[in-house]
Design an enzyme around this catalytic site. Structure first.
Site, PDB file in Angstrom:
ATOM      1  N   ASP A 142      18.571  50.851  68.872  1.00 20.69           N
ATOM      2  CA  ASP A 142      19.927  50.938  68.360  1.00 20.69           C
ATOM      3  C   ASP A 142      20.552  52.293  68.678  1.00 20.69           C
ATOM      4  O   ASP A 142      19.882  53.329  68.669  1.00 20.69           O
ATOM      5  CB  ASP A 142      19.889  50.734  66.839  1.00 20.69           C
ATOM      6  CG  ASP A 142      21.247  50.810  66.196  1.00 20.69           C
ATOM      7  OD1 ASP A 142      22.110  49.983  66.534  1.00 20.69           O
ATOM      8  OD2 ASP A 142      21.464  51.707  65.353  1.00 20.69           O
ATOM      9  N   GLU A 159      20.828  49.765  73.441  1.00 17.22           N
ATOM     10  CA  GLU A 159      22.249  49.629  73.126  1.00 17.22           C
ATOM     11  C   GLU A 159      22.886  50.979  73.475  1.00 17.22           C
ATOM     12  O   GLU A 159      22.862  51.912  72.675  1.00 17.22           O
ATOM     13  CB  GLU A 159      22.463  49.295  71.657  1.00 17.22           C
ATOM     14  CG  GLU A 159      23.934  49.067  71.331  1.00 17.22           C
ATOM     15  CD  GLU A 159      24.307  49.410  69.904  1.00 17.22           C
ATOM     16  OE1 GLU A 159      25.382  48.985  69.471  1.00 17.22           O
ATOM     17  OE2 GLU A 159      23.555  50.121  69.222  1.00 17.22           O
TER      18      GLU A 159
END
Length: 683
Positions: free
Chosen positions: A366, A419
């Site tokens: 993330d 990401e």
């Protein structure tokens, strides 16, 4: 009362850095001496291995006792009086250390990759006594699986800190409680493996992204358990043809509204849905259905809850001391100090833990951009440059490279995904060639540009033709995943169907065309739950998806389309074998901005593996639309998103088209409105 040494005072005041040096059994001046610290005990005796006893003198009212052990015994117990109650107990300080000198060396060096085998709370038997070894470092006799515990820490300045959860706890209490729970992670049932090669660049990869707490709920809005999910979720995902399921973070976290992205227990599956062994059952059920399992993993930041990692020993132990480096302004969270070898060791070991203990097949990292840039979301003057004066977080770069190197070295069948929303180069290229080493990168630019395009009324799309074309300029610079993730259906962005313009029929036709465009486009696929049946409202983590919508044909039609797109994507080699290779793509229609039409050829490894994809983002039907193709003969229309089966108007090519002879073979097509068609050459 005996005059206390400085070392004894350090024990009483809770600031001795090595209590084993003072407490327990010691030989001094030819005598065997026992010292014990038992607060609230009034009397203490030592019991030798043959039953002989000796009273220990209370040398401080805080509960410090000392005395000689008779007959030179090496093994002993303590008998302590607490008011009217007398108990026999094993002294934790009579047991040998569990950490070896080699463990300590590796921990200090930051290369102890499997720290979860040593740190945390581990049930074991020492010297014939059952108990739990807690680190650093104490064997607690007769502690057992299921016991709750925390760490009571005195800071370097003598300050009494909030009780802390174990950073390496393998289980934890349900929020709002925050204690760690003793759990024997070595006894976890090991899930069966996923199919071989499921993460390969040349394999189809279509990921169903799931928030476990809101996929479905029970009658009174209660969560499904891990076992409930194991019974329902994998079959559903496999029926729709997805190859992978990706869970939003399952690490223990205190706040439901963080969706798991602010974890406090990196080694513990959240207790919201059941115990760790039940999470194993969910992974096993996914593998049984042939699905790969990916986890969202959050090594970029952590919350400042008092029981968590922040100021763990009264200092900035895991985070940076300077808030210009150590606090994330957007989320109010703390940022790991990647310059500390111990912190990097902790995070890398955590990644390996999920792959080894739970047989996870991939980790999606993330918020990578927030890790890579020191000035991420910071105003001028509110960040500290690196040693070269730049904005790159060099320590984070080194951490990510090491993380990927270790994952692929130890688990070559696994993968990682980033990401990452900037133009940082070579995110998914090997470390040895200067890359960060990820297996895949989310294509955030594709997502933003194409959603911007599809939200426009078709009459205006000719002015935004480049939003579709631009992505192919960089489509093969990374190993891309095309993400329609949870972030695109929250915070006022609307659902995916909610972005579609036009009347009811046009909205659903636009969505069908957009999804078909996505599956025909180079890159692996990712879709958040609910998108597969066109959920109208934004996602809400506190309630179930709107499954009742499937009673309506237009929503059921979208679900049927996703099922068929997934199956086509997996069955046609041209659509997946060269997803990440420029040799697998060729434009054939790029200049029809006025007609909102795009066309391209997808190619597989075999010379005959070809698929023509034509997308019409206008509400017009085009007859006799000529498109060049690489092979003559019959081309079969294998999918048409305008099929009545999906809710469309059933305009198409009646299943097949013959290529017109000429210097270059040409197909004379009927292109349906707001739709995509897929054609493959007859073998």
């Amino acid at each position: 009362m005996t005059k206390l040494s400085a070392e004894a005072w350090a024990i009483v005041e809770g600031r001795h850095s090595d209590p084993f040096h003072y407490l327990g059994l010691h030989t001094e001046d030819g005598q065997t001496v026992v010292r014990a610290f038992l607060p609230e005990a009034s009397d203490v005796e030592a019991i030798g291995e043959h039953g002989e006893t000796a009273s220990l003198e209370r040398i401080h009212d805080a509960g410090l006792f000392a005395g000689a052990l008779p007959n030179g015994s090496k093994r002993y117990q303590l008998r302590a009086r607490y008011g009217d109650r007398v108990v026999n107990l094993d002294d934790p300080y009579r047991f040998p250390p569990v950490l070896t000198d080699f463990d300590l060396y590796l921990l200090g060096e930051g290369t102890h990759q499997l720290i979860y085998d040593k740190l945390g709370a581990h049930p074991m038997t020492l010297d014939g006594v059952d108990g739990v070894a807690c680190y650093w470092e104490l064997f607690v006799p007769h502690a057992a699986v299921g016991d709750h515990y925390k760490f009571d820490i005195i800071g370097a300045q003598g300050q009494h800190l909030p009780l802390k959860s174990d950073p390496l706890a393998f289980a934890a209490e349900m929020r709002p409680s925050t204690a760690s729970i003793v759990f024997d992670e070595t006894r976890l049932p090991h899930p069966r493996p996923a199919p071989a090669g499921i993460n390969a660049l040349g394999a189809p990869m279509s990921i169903y992204e799931v928030h476990l707490g809101s996929w479905r709920r029970k009658g009174h809005n209660e969560w499904l358990s891990y076992r409930d999910l194991a019974d329902q979720l994998p079959r559903y995902v496999r029926d729709l043809g997805f190859t992978h399921v990706e869970f939003l973070p399952v690490n223990e976290h205190p706040f439901d509204g963080s969706w798991g992205y602010q974890p406090t227990g990196l080694f513990a599956p959240t207790s919201r849905f059941g115990p760790p062994q039940d999470f194993c059952a969910l992974v096993d059920a996914c593998h049984r259905e042939g699905l790969g399992v990916m986890l969202d993993w959050v090594p970029g930041h952590f919350p400042d809850d008092p029981h968590g990692l922040g100021q763990f020993d009264g200092t900035a132990l895991y985070e940076h001391a300077n808030p210009l480096q150590g606090r994330h302004l957007d989320w109010g969270t703390l940022i790991y100090n990647y310059g500390r070898t111990e912190v990097v060791n902790f995070l890398v070991s955590n990644a390996l833990f999920w792959l080894e203990r739970y047989a996870i097949d991939g980790l999606r990292v993330d918020a990578v951009a927030s890790m890579l840039y020191l000035d991420y979301s910071r105003p001028a003057g509110a960040w500290i440059p690196n040693k070269y004066g730049g904005r790159e977080n060099l320590e984070a770069v080194n951490f990510l490279r090491r993380f990927n190197t270790e994952v692929f070295a130890r688990f070559p069948q696994a993968t990682t995904a980033a990401e990452e929303s900037t133009a940082w180069p070579q995110v998914s290229r090997p470390v040895e060639y200067g890359g960060l080493g990820f297996g895949y990168k989310w294509n955030m630019g594709w997502m933003h540009d194409t959603l911007n395009y599809i939200a426009k009324d078709p009459i205006h799309r000719k002015h935004h033709h480049g939003d579709i074309l631009f992505g192919l300029h960089y489509a093969f610079s990374e190993n891309f995943i095309l993400p329609l993730s949870h972030d695109e259906v929250v915070h006022g962005k609307r659902s995916i169907i909610g972005r579609m313009p036009g009347d009811a029929w046009q909205r659903f036709a636009n969505l069908r065309a957009y999804y078909a465009f996505m599956f025909g486009h180079p890159g692996k696929k990712l879709m958040f739950m609910g998108c597969e049946f066109a959920q109208e409202r934004e996602w809400n983590h506190d309630r179930s998806l709107d499954w009742h919508l499937l009673e309506q044909e237009k929503h059921a039609g979208i679900q049927s389309l996703i099922r068929d797109l997934n199956r086509l994507y997996g069955a046609v080699p041209a659509l997946h074998e060269l997803d990440c290779d420029p040799a697998g793509f060729e434009w054939v229609v790029t200049d029809d901005a006025g007609g909102n039409v795009f066309g391209w050829i997808r190619k597989g490894n075999d010379a005959g593996a070809r698929c023509l994809v034509v997308v019409n983002f206008s509400p017009n039907v085009y007859h006799n639309y000529r498109v060049r193709v690489p092979l003559s003969g019959k081309w079969r229309e294998v999918l048409n998103s305008d099929s009545a089966h999906y809710g469309g108007s059933n305009v198409g090519n009646v299943g097949e088209v013959m290529a017109l002879d000429g210097t270059v073979p040409v197909l004379d097509l009927t292109i349906p409105p707001l739709a995509a068609i897929f054609l493959v050459p007859e073998s």
